[in-house]
Design an enzyme around this catalytic site. Sequence first.
Site, short mmCIF file in Angstrom:
data_model
loop_
_atom_site.label_atom_id
_atom_site.label_comp_id
_atom_site.label_asym_id
_atom_site.label_seq_id
_atom_site.Cartn_x
_atom_site.Cartn_y
_atom_site.Cartn_z
N ASP A 152 -0.87 -10.16 -2.52
CA ASP A 152 -1.80 -9.03 -2.71
C ASP A 152 -2.76 -9.28 -3.87
O ASP A 152 -2.76 -10.37 -4.46
CB ASP A 152 -0.95 -7.76 -2.92
CG ASP A 152 -1.59 -6.52 -2.32
OD1 ASP A 152 -2.83 -6.50 -2.18
OD2 ASP A 152 -0.86 -5.56 -2.02
N ASP A 218 -6.71 -0.72 3.04
CA ASP A 218 -5.48 -0.36 3.75
C ASP A 218 -5.72 0.61 4.91
O ASP A 218 -6.53 1.54 4.81
CB ASP A 218 -4.50 0.32 2.78
CG ASP A 218 -4.03 -0.63 1.69
OD1 ASP A 218 -4.52 -1.77 1.64
OD2 ASP A 218 -3.18 -0.21 0.89
C1 GLA Z 1 -2.13 -2.90 -1.25
C2 GLA Z 1 -1.94 -3.60 0.10
C3 GLA Z 1 -0.99 -2.81 0.99
C4 GLA Z 1 0.33 -2.59 0.29
C5 GLA Z 1 0.05 -1.89 -1.04
C6 GLA Z 1 1.31 -1.75 -1.87
O1 GLA Z 1 -2.82 -1.71 -1.13
O2 GLA Z 1 -3.17 -3.75 0.74
O3 GLA Z 1 -0.80 -3.45 2.22
O4 GLA Z 1 0.96 -3.82 0.09
O5 GLA Z 1 -0.88 -2.63 -1.82
O6 GLA Z 1 1.08 -0.89 -2.94
#
Ligand code: GLA
Length: 596
Positions: A152, A218
């Site tokens: 990430d 997301d």
């Molecule tokens: C980011 C990622 C998500 C998830 C969150 C966890 O937003 O894009 O897929 O892993 O972090 O907090």
Amino acid sequence: MSIHKLLPLVLFIVTANAVNKHTTTPPMGWNSYNHYSCYANETQIQSNAQALVDLGLASVGYTYVVPDCGWSAKTRTSEGKITWNETFYPSGFPALGKKLHSLGLMFGIYSGAGTWQCHPEGANYLIQASLGHEKEDAQTFSDWGGDYLKYDNCWADGKNFVVYYPNETDPSARFRKMATEIDAVPRDFVYGICQWGVGNNLERWASKIGNNWRMSNDITNAWHSIFRITNQVVPLARYSKPGGYNDMDMLMVGNGVLTPEESRTHFSIWAMEKSPLFIGAALENNLLDADALKIFSNKEVVAINQDLLGRAAELVRRFSEEEYDVWAGPLAGDGMVVAVINWGATERNITINLPDVGIQSAKKARDVWAATDLDGLDTTYSALIPSHGVKLLRLEGLTKAGEYTGKIGSDGTAFKNVYAFTSSSNYTITITPATASRVSLIIDGKNPITRPVSRSGIITDVSLSAGLHELRVSSRTKSLRLALSDFSKEYQDAPASLSFNVDSTISGSKVVDVSYINYDLSFDKAWSGEGLNVLNATFSVNGGKGKTWRFPISGQSWEEVGTMRIELDGFRNGRNVVNITGVEGKMIVKGVEIWG
Ligand code: GLA
């Protein structure tokens, strides 16, 4: 050449190809985040893993289990190693890996190219990620039996939760560092880059080092989120290849908000885009509803995702006011997937023209969700599609657009459903065999026109208005090919006034390829649903009623031009004026290419 001289070359080849050895089809599995946020614990991970097996999902292909954010401790061990949160994972990560492997599953580990993990509690909950510790963390993840790394992008500068482009420290360097380290450990990791597609040229750097790359912010548990992500994948679809996939994010199917229709549409898009398919719903304790289980278990849809060609479907036609899209893409063995998506709020009968997806007919057609074989398709396809629903077709035995077989009678040969995609007097017809030096053509049963035929069977300058026609040729002719002469399309750079003069020798509607740039990524606005990754523009012909289109993201920067095909009605014989108005936001119209 001696062996030692060859060695560096061999090593170079092995390193250069390293990323593609990890996977030949998009990874499938289960991830904790969409349901448990960053608070999943060991019992939940284990019982969801067990449920993957018990529900038969593991045997469909969902094998990677990824406990997402929240698992690591706030501090490292005295040797500087990353370690787990003992409250959430009392048995520890190595034991979890063993457990997953004993179930025949694969162990996915989450970390990030930042100082701390992404966590909804932000600065109140800073737990270890891997920036600056890539080498030892890659070794640790390998020692723990990891098979997949989701990497990430929070806290990239150690000070800000999310560092927005252009202030972000170079993501390609941070993600490359970890790629090099996981390639150096003994275990084979699938490397999932999660940088959300912010910044420029994501695919260009990510495809060199990763197996899949998140290309959007997301997913949220809402229908608008499906439209938003779909609009962002448009310019990236063409880059999908075995071992390198656009990651549209974990699935929301089964999380209680999307209707069964919406869920099937969501799953179809992810499948045909060759996105990794990670279930994001709770499977434990019989929490999964029957519709969702059926969707995940649909082997025919999964087969489209796992198709060995690895190519993603592309947006072929968008009808914004009518609220539907047509997507199409190739499948291994000369097959093709076509999806008609009804984005609108009402159930409608939608007709598509097969030449718009590049084919004239298909001998075999499968309505995938209905699991029924249709009679072969010829030129058009119509279906009643529910609100927010999809028709997903798998086609085989394809004939290229423009190729027709005629019915020979005593008075010549009749060709039905001859499709002209744009109104033009520049069509050419090729007939085989070329039997005479002149033939007469009867178009739609009206006044025969007599035309010379060249030796190779070509008749030029035939006028056809856009749409379907019946053509009768006065000779015995096995097949007919319809094409538009190349010179008939005309590209014009956009003037500041966005007003174009178009000369036509025929009236009717014409196809227009609009070149444009929209790189206004909906990142901040993604959560609220305000940001859909589209910008509008309205087109009118000769002062007639305007029609509006929603233009998706066009490329990987404000420099990259995309093209969207639209159709405009109201052209007449003579000089015409096309006006473009209401170009939203920062969108740039670069030019138009008018067919016909
Ligand atoms: C980011 C990622 C998500 C998830 C969150 C966890 O937003 O894009 O897929 O892993 O972090 O907090």
